[in-house]
Design a protein around this motif. Structure first.
Motif, mmCIF file in Angstrom:
data_model
loop_
_atom_site.group_PDB
_atom_site.id
_atom_site.type_symbol
_atom_site.label_atom_id
_atom_site.label_comp_id
_atom_site.label_asym_id
_atom_site.label_seq_id
_atom_site.Cartn_x
_atom_site.Cartn_y
_atom_site.Cartn_z
ATOM 1 N N MET A 56 0.872 -1.139 0.147
ATOM 2 C CA MET A 56 0.024 -0.106 -0.007
ATOM 3 C C MET A 56 0.857 1.283 -0.124
ATOM 4 N N ASN A 57 2.245 1.057 -0.037
ATOM 5 C CA ASN A 57 3.224 2.201 0.020
ATOM 6 C C ASN A 57 2.948 3.142 0.966
ATOM 7 N N GLY A 58 2.900 2.554 2.230
ATOM 8 C CA GLY A 58 2.454 3.171 3.207
ATOM 9 C C GLY A 58 3.923 4.068 3.750
ATOM 10 N N GLY A 59 3.926 5.320 4.228
ATOM 11 C CA GLY A 59 4.979 5.926 4.746
ATOM 12 C C GLY A 59 5.587 5.390 5.842
ATOM 13 N N THR A 60 4.529 5.193 6.664
ATOM 14 C CA THR A 60 4.950 4.796 8.282
ATOM 15 C C THR A 60 4.295 3.490 8.185
ATOM 16 N N VAL A 61 4.996 2.354 8.615
ATOM 17 C CA VAL A 61 4.583 0.973 8.629
ATOM 18 C C VAL A 61 4.771 0.340 9.814
ATOM 19 N N ALA A 62 3.622 -0.200 10.469
ATOM 20 C CA ALA A 62 3.806 -1.095 11.814
ATOM 21 C C ALA A 62 3.445 -2.553 11.197
ATOM 22 N N ARG A 63 4.360 -3.371 11.610
ATOM 23 C CA ARG A 63 4.017 -4.957 11.210
ATOM 24 C C ARG A 63 3.624 -5.528 12.479
ATOM 25 N N TYR A 64 2.251 -6.245 12.160
ATOM 26 C CA TYR A 64 1.862 -7.015 13.474
ATOM 27 C C TYR A 64 1.961 -8.464 12.983
ATOM 28 N N VAL A 65 3.012 -8.872 13.963
ATOM 29 C CA VAL A 65 3.418 -10.560 13.860
ATOM 30 C C VAL A 65 2.489 -11.391 14.582
ATOM 31 N N LEU A 66 1.582 -11.961 13.766
ATOM 32 C CA LEU A 66 0.437 -12.826 14.437
ATOM 33 C C LEU A 66 0.699 -14.210 14.472
ATOM 34 N N ASN A 67 1.961 -14.604 13.921
ATOM 35 C CA ASN A 67 2.344 -15.968 13.936
ATOM 36 C C ASN A 67 3.765 -15.801 13.224
ATOM 37 N N TYR A 68 4.472 -16.974 13.308
ATOM 38 C CA TYR A 68 6.049 -17.106 12.798
ATOM 39 C C TYR A 68 6.298 -16.634 11.770
ATOM 40 N N PRO A 69 7.056 -15.537 11.500
ATOM 41 C CA PRO A 69 7.335 -15.019 10.218
ATOM 42 C C PRO A 69 7.823 -16.114 9.085
ATOM 43 N N GLY A 70 6.740 -15.743 8.084
ATOM 44 C CA GLY A 70 6.973 -16.675 6.942
ATOM 45 C C GLY A 70 6.280 -17.788 7.068
ATOM 46 N N LEU A 71 5.751 -18.446 8.034
ATOM 47 C CA LEU A 71 5.091 -19.614 8.337
ATOM 48 C C LEU A 71 3.744 -19.652 7.265
ATOM 49 N N LEU A 72 2.964 -18.553 7.233
ATOM 50 C CA LEU A 72 1.857 -18.643 6.389
ATOM 51 C C LEU A 72 1.730 -17.684 5.448
ATOM 52 N N GLY A 73 3.152 -17.514 4.942
ATOM 53 C CA GLY A 73 3.043 -16.586 3.745
ATOM 54 C C GLY A 73 3.846 -15.346 4.426
ATOM 55 N N GLY A 74 4.292 -14.325 3.434
ATOM 56 C CA GLY A 74 4.935 -13.104 3.902
ATOM 57 C C GLY A 74 6.312 -13.328 4.111
ATOM 58 N N ASP A 75 6.957 -12.162 4.354
ATOM 59 C CA ASP A 75 8.516 -12.294 4.407
ATOM 60 C C ASP A 75 8.833 -12.671 6.108
ATOM 61 N N LYS A 76 10.111 -13.366 5.932
ATOM 62 C CA LYS A 76 10.750 -13.793 7.252
ATOM 63 C C LYS A 76 11.690 -12.825 7.987
ATOM 64 N N GLU A 77 12.045 -11.864 7.126
ATOM 65 C CA GLU A 77 12.489 -10.591 7.622
ATOM 66 C C GLU A 77 11.995 -9.258 7.075
ATOM 67 N N TYR A 78 12.034 -8.399 7.856
ATOM 68 C CA TYR A 78 11.258 -7.180 7.699
ATOM 69 C C TYR A 78 12.118 -5.971 7.523
ATOM 70 N N ASP A 79 11.566 -4.877 6.957
ATOM 71 C CA ASP A 79 12.400 -3.599 6.317
ATOM 72 C C ASP A 79 12.888 -2.931 7.930
ATOM 73 N N PRO A 80 13.981 -2.657 7.850
ATOM 74 C CA PRO A 80 14.452 -1.922 9.558
ATOM 75 C C PRO A 80 13.673 -0.785 9.885
#
Length: 208
Positions: A56-80
């Motif tokens: 969504m090209n958000g200027g400010t991003v909060a990542r809400y980790v609801l499960n182990y990263p990458g287990l159900l999709g998505g990245d295993k590591e996140y933008d710093p």
């Protein structure tokens, strides 16, 4: 802005995202759920761990980790540059915890007569072979029971709940309803991922 799939009652992660919106609105914030699009420049965009990158090209991003990263999709590591929050410290150690309550108060032991058992496969599909104890038992699926109150009623009338999924709110919901819970390959007495941090939710939301 919270990016989330369409609401469905049978996913604790999806319920958590919609409940987060409700709690933010109760705090006086403007909060909306979207499935996609481009975020306004001044918006804070909250992504669950299943969404890769920043679509969504958000200027400010909060990542809400609801499960182990990458287990159900998505990245295993996140933008710093992202601010990370986690539903449980077991999913992303060191990040601030935000355990949004997702289990309603009608998941309780009503003292009803009990018989037989039921089971749930969930994320255990393909990882654990079926055991003889669950053959012929009632299976809880993503489509049945049709709603949460019907699920609570079923768990109140069931003696034993078998789960092939060790990481699901259903295990705690069955326990609250008075079932003997057997998580294959062993029995559990509790699930602190869904209970202990919730006691501190108001403080967690302040931090968020």
């Amino acid at each position: 802005i919270i990016m989330a799939p369409p609401y469905r009652h049978n996913s604790a992660g999806v319920r958590a995202l919609y409940e987060l919106r409700r709690h933010l609105e109760e705090r006086g914030y403007e909060a909306k759920v979207f499935q996609g699009g481009t975020a306004p420049a001044d918006a804070i965009v909250v992504y669950p761990e299943t969404v890769p990158g920043n679509p969504m090209n958000g200027g400010t991003v909060a990542r809400y980790v609801l499960n182990y990263p990458g287990l159900l999709g998505g990245d295993k590591e996140y933008d710093p540059k992202e601010t990370i929050f986690t539903f449980s410290p077991v999913y992303y150690p060191g990040a601030p915890v935000l355990t949004v309550p997702t289990i309603e108060d009608f998941f309780r032991d009503e003292g009803l007569p009990r018989h037989g058992g039921c089971f749930w496969v969930g994320k255990g599909e393909g990882r654990v072979e079926e055991i003889p104890e669950t053959k012929g038992l009632v299976e809880i699926t993503y489509d049945w029971p049709a709603d949460r109150k019907e699920l609570a009623r079923l768990l109140n009338e069931t003696e034993v709940f078998y789960s092939y999924d060790s990481n699901t709110a259903l295990n705690k919901e069955a326990e609250l309803c008075g079932c003997r819970v057997v998580v294959i390959p062993g029995e559990i007495q509790g699930n602190d991922v869904y209970v202990e941090p919730i006691k501190h939710f108001a403080t967690q939301l302040d931090e968020f």
